[in-house]
Design a protein around this motif. Structure first.
Motif, mmCIF file in Angstrom:
data_model
loop_
_atom_site.group_PDB
_atom_site.id
_atom_site.type_symbol
_atom_site.label_atom_id
_atom_site.label_comp_id
_atom_site.label_asym_id
_atom_site.label_seq_id
_atom_site.Cartn_x
_atom_site.Cartn_y
_atom_site.Cartn_z
ATOM 1 N N TYR A 67 -4.770 10.676 0.709
ATOM 2 C CA TYR A 67 -5.196 9.588 -0.159
ATOM 3 C C TYR A 67 -4.399 8.343 0.201
ATOM 4 O O TYR A 67 -3.192 8.401 0.428
ATOM 5 C CB TYR A 67 -4.981 9.925 -1.633
ATOM 6 C CG TYR A 67 -5.414 8.800 -2.545
ATOM 7 C CD1 TYR A 67 -6.759 8.611 -2.849
ATOM 8 C CD2 TYR A 67 -4.486 7.914 -3.081
ATOM 9 C CE1 TYR A 67 -7.180 7.556 -3.663
ATOM 10 C CE2 TYR A 67 -4.889 6.859 -3.911
ATOM 11 C CZ TYR A 67 -6.239 6.688 -4.181
ATOM 12 O OH TYR A 67 -6.646 5.641 -4.981
ATOM 13 N N GLN A 68 -5.088 7.190 0.247
ATOM 14 C CA GLN A 68 -4.430 5.925 0.562
ATOM 15 C C GLN A 68 -4.964 4.830 -0.350
ATOM 16 O O GLN A 68 -6.107 4.879 -0.809
ATOM 17 C CB GLN A 68 -4.675 5.532 2.025
ATOM 18 C CG GLN A 68 -6.140 5.425 2.400
ATOM 19 C CD GLN A 68 -6.334 5.054 3.858
ATOM 20 O OE1 GLN A 68 -5.713 4.117 4.360
ATOM 21 N NE2 GLN A 68 -7.191 5.805 4.545
ATOM 22 N N GLU A 69 -4.127 3.855 -0.590
ATOM 23 C CA GLU A 69 -4.496 2.731 -1.447
ATOM 24 C C GLU A 69 -3.768 1.490 -0.962
ATOM 25 O O GLU A 69 -2.575 1.548 -0.626
ATOM 26 C CB GLU A 69 -4.135 3.032 -2.900
ATOM 27 C CG GLU A 69 -4.634 2.011 -3.905
ATOM 28 C CD GLU A 69 -4.405 2.461 -5.328
ATOM 29 O OE1 GLU A 69 -3.585 1.825 -6.026
ATOM 30 O OE2 GLU A 69 -5.032 3.463 -5.741
ATOM 31 N N ASP A 108 -9.129 1.672 -1.309
ATOM 32 C CA ASP A 108 -8.665 3.035 -1.547
ATOM 33 C C ASP A 108 -9.613 3.995 -0.835
ATOM 34 O O ASP A 108 -10.780 3.665 -0.578
ATOM 35 C CB ASP A 108 -8.556 3.360 -3.041
ATOM 36 C CG ASP A 108 -9.921 3.419 -3.725
ATOM 37 O OD1 ASP A 108 -10.928 3.045 -3.100
ATOM 38 O OD2 ASP A 108 -9.970 3.828 -4.897
ATOM 39 N N ASP A 152 -8.872 -5.274 -2.305
ATOM 40 C CA ASP A 152 -8.108 -4.032 -2.346
ATOM 41 C C ASP A 152 -8.873 -2.901 -1.667
ATOM 42 O O ASP A 152 -10.071 -3.012 -1.372
ATOM 43 C CB ASP A 152 -7.781 -3.658 -3.787
ATOM 44 C CG ASP A 152 -6.888 -4.691 -4.455
ATOM 45 O OD1 ASP A 152 -6.321 -5.536 -3.731
ATOM 46 O OD2 ASP A 152 -6.781 -4.664 -5.696
ATOM 47 N N GLY A 181 0.817 -1.201 0.000
ATOM 48 C CA GLY A 181 0.000 0.000 0.000
ATOM 49 C C GLY A 181 0.851 1.251 0.000
ATOM 50 O O GLY A 181 2.065 1.202 0.216
#
Length: 445
Positions: A359-361, A372, A370, A340
């Motif tokens: 923002y994160q993923e 986001d 997954d 990530g």
């Protein structure tokens, strides 16, 4: 004669009214005795016949008793102690060799969660209630920290409980229970985060508190830490409950004018010095007697790395990191890869208000696992430059389906994005576009 009586009574009254005199009060008593002797001498010169031998003995006896009482009370104080407030309430011996510092943290929170396919939910919680004791004993090089957290679900738990030694060459060691230094977002205190709560990435990849040994060294520009512990999230465990060999190694490199203490915060500050911090870390554990749910995997062995970059300047900040881990089943060589990245930044709109975005993923080997999310919010400090009172509000959207698959067999995917602590919920089926609103008031003392 009446003047002598008044002075004598004054001395006696002062000794009784102040049973614990300071050094200053003892000196005042001595000065009063000197004044008394001078007054007696003056009276005697006026009339050499009024002070007979018996009265002279009484005066000497009274003076002797007052001085003896003052000296005794002063000796009972030992070397003395100082108390006050300096980033926490403290008690300290006069020579500085013993110090106890007391701090507290309160985080009161309200959340609203709206997920497709689920009823919307909202409510209050006391996210963190902590009391922290720290300081040193014998001399300033022998340090300790004890912190207790009352859980929002009831009960309490121990976070820090360690003793350590600092050396003159910039190195130190710790022995006990402490936070492990793998993911930088987790290293930063919950009281100094940018958003209301740390990210979903942090929930999956943090090592948290554990018991073990730490050795570290730093100078003005470099910091190196090595830790040998019981593994991720293994706080307050019994010695033989789950024998684990867990290692975390981290190095940090500082550039610019901002000092190490400046990088303890992920928020902005007006007038802050500019500087960079680059960190790299490696983790590895193996547990032959069981498995851990860590890094979105249920595994008895893991290894991983992370790289992070922080930049701070006058009224603004940028922070980002990448993380990747591999969880393995040592019996059949099955493995789960997870990774990530996160990017966030904030700037001061005024000296009291900071606006921020994040923002994160995240990815997990497997289908529909997954993550986001994008987040916007603000921090407000009633007193500019002071973190003792902070109000934070943020709103976020998760675009992909948030799953919370249970841990079944070793080295199976086990997404760990959501928790009651961060406010996200598991989506129903393939639903997505979950919204989360949070607001929090923080008090530090």
């Amino acid at each position: 004669m009446y003047k002598f009586t008044i002075l004598a009574c004054t001395i006696t009254t002062a000794a009784v009214a102040n049973p614990n005199p300071t050094t200053a009060s003892v000196d005042e008593l001595r000065q009063m005795v000197v004044d008394l002797q001078s007054e007696v001498a003056g009276l005697k010169n006026q009339d050499d016949h009024w002070l007979n031998e018996q009265r002279s003995d009484q005066v000497r006896s009274l003076v002797h008793d007052v001085l003896a009482d003052a000296d005794t009370r002063s000796s009972l104080q030992g070397d003395g102690v100082s108390a006050g407030y300096n980033k926490g309430a403290f008690l300290q011996s006069s020579d500085g060799n013993w110090k106890l510092k007391i701090n507290g943290q309160l985080q009161s929170r309200w959340l609203y969660n709206d997920a497709n396919g689920l009823d919307s939910q909202h409510g209050f919680e006391q996210r963190r209630t902590k009391v922290i004791f720290s300081g040193h004993i014998i001399d300033p090089s022998w340090v300790f920290k004890i912190s207790t957290k009352w859980l929002s679900s009831g009960g309490s738990s121990t976070e820090d409980a360690w003793a350590g030694k600092k050396f003159d060459d910039g190195s130190w060691f710790k022995f006990g229970q402490f936070k492990q230094n793998f993911l930088r977002e987790n290293i930063i205190s919950s009281s100094k985060q940018l958003a209301v709560e740390s990210s979903m990435l942090n929930n999956a990849f943090k090592y948290g508190w554990s018991q073990g040994l730490e050795y570290g060294w730093k100078n003005d520009d470099v910091k190196i830490i090595a830790q040998y512990t019981d593994g991720p999230g293994q706080s307050s465990t019994a010695a033989l409950s789950a024998p684990t060999n867990a290692w975390v190694a981290r190095a940090e490199f500082r550039f610019g004018d901002a000092g190490w203490k400046d990088f303890d915060y992920l928020t902005s500050k007006s007038g802050a010095k500019s500087g960079w911090l680059i960190g790299v870390a490696y983790e590895n554990y193996d547990n032959d007697s069981g498995t851990f749910e860590y890094g979105n995997a249920n595994a008895n062995e893991s290894n991983g790395w992370t790289v992070d970059v922080s930049y701070r300047s006058d009224g603004w900040n940028v922070f980002g990191y990448m993380v990747e881990t591999t969880g393995k089943n040592t019996a059949n060589a099955d493995k789960v890869d997870s990774s990530g990245w996160l990017l966030q930044g904030g700037f001061l709109a005024t000296d009291n208000v900071e606006l921020f975005a994040q923002y994160q993923e995240g990815e997990v080997s497997g289908s529909n696992m997954d993550m986001d999310a994008i987040r916007f919010g603000f921090n407000y400090w009633p007193t500019a430059g002071s973190n003792n009172i902070k109000w934070t509000t943020d709103v976020a959207w998760a675009g992909k389906t948030l799953t919370n698959a249970p841990a079944i067999n070793p080295a199976t995917p086990s997404p760990d994005w959501i928790s009651s602590g961060n406010g996200w919920r598991a989506d129903t089926g393939s639903e997505k576009d979950q919204m989360l609103l949070r607001t929090q008031l923080q008090i530090l003392f």
